[in-house]
Design a protein around this motif. Structure first.
Motif, short mmCIF file in Angstrom:
data_model
loop_
_atom_site.label_atom_id
_atom_site.label_comp_id
_atom_site.label_asym_id
_atom_site.label_seq_id
_atom_site.Cartn_x
_atom_site.Cartn_y
_atom_site.Cartn_z
N GLY A 161 4.40 54.43 16.48
CA GLY A 161 3.53 53.30 16.75
C GLY A 161 3.23 52.59 15.43
O GLY A 161 3.32 53.21 14.36
N SER A 162 2.91 51.29 15.52
CA SER A 162 2.62 50.59 14.26
C SER A 162 1.31 51.09 13.66
O SER A 162 1.09 50.99 12.46
CB SER A 162 2.58 49.08 14.48
N GLY A 163 0.44 51.66 14.50
CA GLY A 163 -0.83 52.19 13.99
C GLY A 163 -0.61 53.20 12.87
O GLY A 163 -1.29 53.17 11.85
N PHE A 200 -8.95 43.91 14.88
CA PHE A 200 -8.57 45.16 15.56
C PHE A 200 -9.53 46.29 15.16
O PHE A 200 -9.67 46.60 13.97
CB PHE A 200 -7.13 45.49 15.17
N CYS A 232 -4.58 40.23 10.77
CA CYS A 232 -3.97 40.45 12.07
C CYS A 232 -3.61 39.07 12.65
O CYS A 232 -4.49 38.23 12.83
CB CYS A 232 -4.98 41.16 12.96
N ASN A 289 -6.14 40.42 17.20
CA ASN A 289 -6.81 41.14 18.28
C ASN A 289 -8.27 41.31 17.86
O ASN A 289 -8.50 41.85 16.78
CB ASN A 289 -6.13 42.52 18.44
N ASP A 322 -0.47 42.36 10.16
CA ASP A 322 -0.21 43.06 11.42
C ASP A 322 0.20 42.04 12.46
O ASP A 322 -0.59 41.19 12.87
CB ASP A 322 -1.50 43.80 11.82
N ALA A 379 1.47 42.74 15.66
CA ALA A 379 1.73 43.50 16.89
C ALA A 379 2.03 42.58 18.08
O ALA A 379 2.77 42.94 18.98
CB ALA A 379 0.55 44.41 17.21
N TYR A 380 1.42 41.38 18.09
CA TYR A 380 1.52 40.49 19.26
C TYR A 380 2.38 39.25 19.01
O TYR A 380 2.34 38.30 19.78
CB TYR A 380 0.11 40.05 19.69
N THR A 399 5.51 46.20 16.56
CA THR A 399 5.53 47.31 17.51
C THR A 399 6.38 46.97 18.73
O THR A 399 6.54 45.79 19.06
CB THR A 399 4.08 47.65 17.95
N SER A 410 5.29 48.35 21.49
CA SER A 410 4.30 48.72 22.51
C SER A 410 3.96 47.58 23.46
O SER A 410 3.63 47.82 24.61
CB SER A 410 2.99 49.16 21.86
N LYS A 411 3.99 46.36 22.96
CA LYS A 411 3.45 45.23 23.74
C LYS A 411 4.59 44.46 24.40
O LYS A 411 4.76 44.50 25.60
CB LYS A 411 2.64 44.32 22.82
N ARG A 428 5.49 55.17 21.73
CA ARG A 428 5.10 55.12 20.33
C ARG A 428 6.22 54.76 19.37
O ARG A 428 6.79 55.62 18.71
CB ARG A 428 4.45 56.46 19.90
C1 LIG Z 1 -3.54 44.47 16.39
C2 LIG Z 1 -2.91 45.75 16.72
N1 LIG Z 1 -2.20 46.37 15.79
C3 LIG Z 1 -1.60 47.55 16.03
C4 LIG Z 1 -1.72 48.17 17.25
C5 LIG Z 1 -1.10 49.51 17.43
O1 LIG Z 1 0.00 49.46 18.23
P1 LIG Z 1 1.02 50.67 18.36
O2 LIG Z 1 0.48 51.80 17.52
O3 LIG Z 1 1.07 50.99 19.80
O4 LIG Z 1 2.30 50.17 17.81
C6 LIG Z 1 -2.46 47.56 18.27
C7 LIG Z 1 -2.60 48.21 19.57
O5 LIG Z 1 -3.31 47.81 20.43
C8 LIG Z 1 -3.07 46.33 17.98
O6 LIG Z 1 -3.83 45.71 18.90
#
Ligand SMILES: Cc1ncc(COP(=O)(O)O)c(C=O)c1O
Length: 363
Positions: free
Chosen positions: A96-98, A122, A167, A171, A195, A197-198, A223, A225-226, A234
């Motif tokens: 996951g990017s987290g 975030f 970000c 988010n 970041d 992610a979106y 990521t 994930s989205k 992950r």
């Molecule tokens: C802004 C942002 N960064 C990172 C993540 C982490 O995403 P993941 O760990 O699933 O790649 C999220 C997940 O909701 C997010 O909203």
């Protein structure tokens, strides 16, 4: 020492105060039935197609499960690099990017460094700062669009050693920063953490990867994930110059992308048209839902992501959240960081219709 003589909470007293002070991440409601509509985690409403699941399961069965994954997942890194048009030497993958953002926060701002954030942003960035021992420098967003206070962020990072973590799309507010701001941040700060992610739901000009050849101190997180609906497996990645990447990779443990995540990522990247089509649909649904929310007299800042940020006119986001939940619709309640406000994930057209109908009744 008799076991009975050990006080029950002596271990809790040993917890670092920064960790003790954190709230548990998005704890689900303790009681009540599961929601009918889950629009609170920015997940994709569309599951990975059955045909791709089948391919992944078959390929997974062929692999030797007793072996660790290959270090740095070279097949996946190559496939991602080809898809993104960057060099494989400038990409690393993680759980996951987290995981990757936490590693970078720890490398650049851990142990007493300073991380500059533009809240509301975030929520897990605060947790990352606490884990890595970074101090926070907060620059609140401005105006009805909740835009980054660009001059203030630049002032906080210029010559101070503080590290901006931006970000974009943000988010929970949905807005983006311009490439020009990324360039100015890179000129002012030692390193810029971005970041994205979106970003797959955003416009082409919002993508910061084309800035990498020009900015040697830019680090971009992404990521699957989205946009690829792969949150259950992950898979995140980070793009930066090879020298910087090597340092970030020291701050998370090897083998964090396992065989299953790797096979899913490879199969998804073989079929980019699926993700592209669904992202386009969600982006158009986002505009439709936003227009309806505005028709209902709600203030909604422009979003380039798969969610919308809004507040009821009476300012009581918590009450509206509870009323929606009672009717089976879960949205994210943001009282802790932005009182009065809610964030709703854009769903499928049918899900959005249901959400909008119930919301209109509850308002
Ligand atoms: C802004 C942002 N960064 C990172 C993540 C982490 O995403 P993941 O760990 O699933 O790649 C999220 C997940 O909701 C997010 O909203």
């Amino acid at each position: 020492v008799s076991v009975r003589a050990i006080p029950a909470d002596s271990a809790l007293a040993a917890v670092r105060p920064e960790i003790r002070a954190l709230a548990t991440y998005a704890a689900p409601a303790a009681s009540g039935p599961a929601p009918i509509l889950k629009l609170d985690f920015n997940e994709s409403p569309f599951d990975v197609p059955e045909e791709i699941k089948g391919v992944v399961l078959a390929r997974l069965a062929e692999r030797r499960w007793s072996l660790y994954p290959e270090r740095r997942n070279p097949r996946l890194v190559e496939a991602l690099a080809a898809r993104l048009g960057v060099s494989p030497s400038e990409l690393a993958v993680g759980n996951g990017s987290g995981e990757l953002i936490l590693a970078a926060v720890s490398v650049f701002a851990g142990q007493g460094g300073t991380l500059v954030l533009a809240p509301p942003t975030f929520s897990l960035y605060r947790q990352m700062a606490a884990i890595s021992g970074a101090r926070l420098s907060l620059v609140p967003r401005l105006g009805p669009d909740l835009a980054v206070d660009e001059e203030e962020v630049l002032a906080r990072v210029a010559g101070t050693g503080a590290i901006p973590l931006v970000c974009s799309p943000n988010n929970p507010t949905g807005g983006v920063v311009s490439r020009e701001l990324v360039r100015r941040l890179a000129a002012a700060a030692s390193v810029v953490l971005l970041d994205q992610a979106y970003v797959d739901f955003a416009a082409e000009e919002d993508d910061a990867l084309p800035l990498l050849p020009e900015l040697p101190n830019l680090v971009v997180f992404r990521t699957l994930s989205k946009a690829y609906a792969a949150a259950g497996f992950r898979i995140g990645y980070v793009a930066a110059r090879a020298g910087l990447l090597a340092e970030i990779e020291k701050a998370y443990l090897p083998y964090s992308v396992d065989h299953a995540a790797e096979e899913l990522a490879l199969a998804l990247l073989e079929r980019p048209e699926i993700s592209r089509r669904l992202c386009a649909l969600l982006a158009s649904e986002r505009e439709r839902v936003a227009a309806r929310l505005r028709q209902l007299s709600l203030a909604v800042p422009p979003s380039r992501s798969n969610f919308l940020f809004f507040a009821p006119r009476d300012g009581d986001g918590r009450a509206l959240h509870a009323r929606l939940l009672a009717r089976g619709i879960a949205v994210r309640e943001l009282h802790a960081t932005h009182p009065g406000h809610l964030r709703v994930t854009v769903g499928s057209p049918e899900q959005n219709d249901l959400f909008l109908a119930v919301l209109a009744e509850e308002l």
